[in-house]
Design a protein around this motif. Structure first.
Motif, PDB file in Angstrom:
ATOM      1  N   PRO A  94       0.807  -1.224   0.000  1.00 48.58           N
ATOM      2  CA  PRO A  94       0.000   0.000   0.000  1.00 48.58           C
ATOM      3  C   PRO A  94       0.837   1.271   0.000  1.00 48.58           C
ATOM      4  O   PRO A  94       0.307   2.358  -0.229  1.00 48.58           O
ATOM      5  CB  PRO A  94      -0.807  -0.102   1.299  1.00 48.58           C
ATOM      6  N   PHE A  95       2.134   1.166   0.275  1.00 45.39           N
ATOM      7  CA  PHE A  95       2.982   2.350   0.343  1.00 45.39           C
ATOM      8  C   PHE A  95       3.799   2.558  -0.930  1.00 45.39           C
ATOM      9  O   PHE A  95       4.697   3.388  -0.971  1.00 45.39           O
ATOM     10  CB  PHE A  95       3.881   2.262   1.580  1.00 45.39           C
TER      11      PHE A  95
ATOM     12  N   ALA B 158       3.704   9.490  -3.204  1.00 42.95           N
ATOM     13  CA  ALA B 158       4.792  10.268  -2.609  1.00 42.95           C
ATOM     14  C   ALA B 158       4.424  10.527  -1.148  1.00 42.95           C
ATOM     15  O   ALA B 158       3.552  11.365  -0.862  1.00 42.95           O
ATOM     16  CB  ALA B 158       4.978  11.580  -3.361  1.00 42.95           C
ATOM     17  N   PRO B 159       5.035   9.795  -0.206  1.00 41.61           N
ATOM     18  CA  PRO B 159       4.579   9.820   1.179  1.00 41.61           C
ATOM     19  C   PRO B 159       4.692  11.171   1.872  1.00 41.61           C
ATOM     20  O   PRO B 159       3.957  11.447   2.821  1.00 41.61           O
ATOM     21  CB  PRO B 159       5.463   8.774   1.872  1.00 41.61           C
ATOM     22  N   ASP B 160       5.604  12.041   1.405  1.00 43.39           N
ATOM     23  CA  ASP B 160       5.789  13.330   2.067  1.00 43.39           C
ATOM     24  C   ASP B 160       4.906  14.427   1.492  1.00 43.39           C
ATOM     25  O   ASP B 160       4.900  15.552   2.008  1.00 43.39           O
ATOM     26  CB  ASP B 160       7.257  13.763   1.972  1.00 43.39           C
TER      27      ASP B 160
ATOM     28  N   SER C 151      -3.715   5.146   6.774  1.00 40.84           N
ATOM     29  CA  SER C 151      -3.672   3.698   6.991  1.00 40.84           C
ATOM     30  C   SER C 151      -3.396   2.989   5.666  1.00 40.84           C
ATOM     31  O   SER C 151      -3.519   3.584   4.580  1.00 40.84           O
ATOM     32  CB  SER C 151      -4.998   3.210   7.562  1.00 40.84           C
ATOM     33  N   GLY C 152      -3.044   1.716   5.756  1.00 44.58           N
ATOM     34  CA  GLY C 152      -2.786   0.948   4.540  1.00 44.58           C
ATOM     35  C   GLY C 152      -3.980   0.889   3.615  1.00 44.58           C
ATOM     36  O   GLY C 152      -3.852   1.039   2.394  1.00 44.58           O
ATOM     37  N   GLY C 153      -5.174   0.689   4.170  1.00 46.50           N
ATOM     38  CA  GLY C 153      -6.380   0.629   3.347  1.00 46.50           C
ATOM     39  C   GLY C 153      -6.680   1.950   2.678  1.00 46.50           C
ATOM     40  O   GLY C 153      -7.041   1.995   1.492  1.00 46.50           O
TER      41      GLY C 153
ATOM     42  N   ALA D 248      -2.315  -7.281   1.178  1.00 48.72           N
ATOM     43  CA  ALA D 248      -1.714  -6.792   2.422  1.00 48.72           C
ATOM     44  C   ALA D 248      -2.701  -6.034   3.307  1.00 48.72           C
ATOM     45  O   ALA D 248      -2.309  -5.467   4.326  1.00 48.72           O
ATOM     46  CB  ALA D 248      -0.521  -5.893   2.089  1.00 48.72           C
ATOM     47  N   LEU D 249      -3.975  -6.041   2.938  1.00 46.54           N
ATOM     48  CA  LEU D 249      -4.972  -5.251   3.651  1.00 46.54           C
ATOM     49  C   LEU D 249      -5.788  -6.104   4.609  1.00 46.54           C
ATOM     50  O   LEU D 249      -5.910  -7.321   4.431  1.00 46.54           O
ATOM     51  CB  LEU D 249      -5.914  -4.571   2.656  1.00 46.54           C
TER      52      LEU D 249
END
Length: 270
Positions: free
Chosen positions: A89-90, A94-96, A150-152, A178-179
């Motif tokens: 999920p990641f 772009a996480p930032d 969250s991952g979901g 992975a959820l």
């Protein structure tokens, strides 16, 4: 829409760790098809997606997407046709950056380069409507950074981002695995809705026997780098998840065969 003819791929040829990942794959996926792809670990499922996406070039064979021969085209060239969602999920965001900024990047994907911007009131309102339908409580979190989700939530957003630029082909590599069950069910529901509404051609790798039969219109099974089943229409509807589990048990027996017996089996499917 997607056509593979005689596609072979070996990794580390001539080395002790050589892997013969794809063995003469012949596969045609019509426009609008939604194919679920199953097989045991190491059967070649993700490698097949990688071949379509352009992560590597095949040793032999041809790959056509939307009428264009893309066999020797790199993945960034194929991105004009193809979007992809991975298991993690990641990946794919772009996480930032914020939710709104990620959506803006996705909207501009494959289009002529523009200066950064476009996050005015109208864009934010549109993005709010888009994320509201995800039913992941994100409509009031457009300014939250992706890394705080969250991952979901992140996987649902990644799926939305994948389809925003109107690709022709959507590749899904175990994107619900992975959820948690609730999130997995929601992402699967959204997948079906996006494929139908946007008239996408989709190939989805899954280890869920329920998803393999319930989603899409066709189920393809792989073993040892070869396609051994291509289930459509009535044949597919007659099967149950337990039937597929039994087929998997048979495949595991095949994987324990000696190399000589494996070659005999492969010959039957050529």
């Amino acid at each position: 829409m997607i056509r593979l003819v005689g596609v072979h791929k070996r990794f580390f040829p001539g080395d002790n760790s050589e892997v013969y990942a794809l063995r003469g794959i012949d596969l045609q996926v019509a426009e609008g098809d939604f194919v679920t792809l199953i097989g045991t670990n190491g059967s070649g499922k993700s490698t097949l997606l990688n071949a379509i996406a352009g992560s590597f070039f095949p040793d032999r064979g041809t790959i056509t997407v939307a009428g264009d021969d893309v066999t020797k085209r790199p993945d960034y060239w194929r991105a004009r046709y193809i979007a992809r969602v991975f298991q993690n999920p990641f990946s794919g965001t772009a996480p930032d950056l914020t939710v709104a900024e990620n959506l803006r990047l996705a909207e501009l994907r494959g289009k002529p380069r523009h200066p950064w911007g476009g996050l005015g009131r109208s864009s934010r309102a549109r993005y709010g409507d888009e994320v509201k339908r995800l039913e992941m409580q994100l409509e009031d979190r457009l300014d939250a950074t992706i890394g705080t989700l969250s991952g979901g939530q992140r996987q649902a957003l990644t799926l939305l981002m994948a389809v925003m630029a109107d690709p022709k082909v959507l590749l899904l590599d175990e994107h619900t695995a992975a959820l948690d069950p609730k999130s997995a069910a929601q992402v699967a529901k959204l997948t079906v809705a996006f494929v139908r509404e946007r008239k996408l051609t989709a190939v989805m790798v899954t280890h869920s026997m329920e998803q393999a039969l319930e989603l899409g219109n066709r189920t393809v099974m792989m073993v040892l780098g070869s396609i051994v089943e291509d289930l459509v229409e009535q044949e597919r509807r007659r099967l149950t998840p337990d039937d597929l589990v039994e087929k998997f048990a048979d495949l595991r027996k095949v994987e324990r065969l000696t190399p000589e017996l494996r070659e005999v089996l492969r010959a039957e499917y050529r």
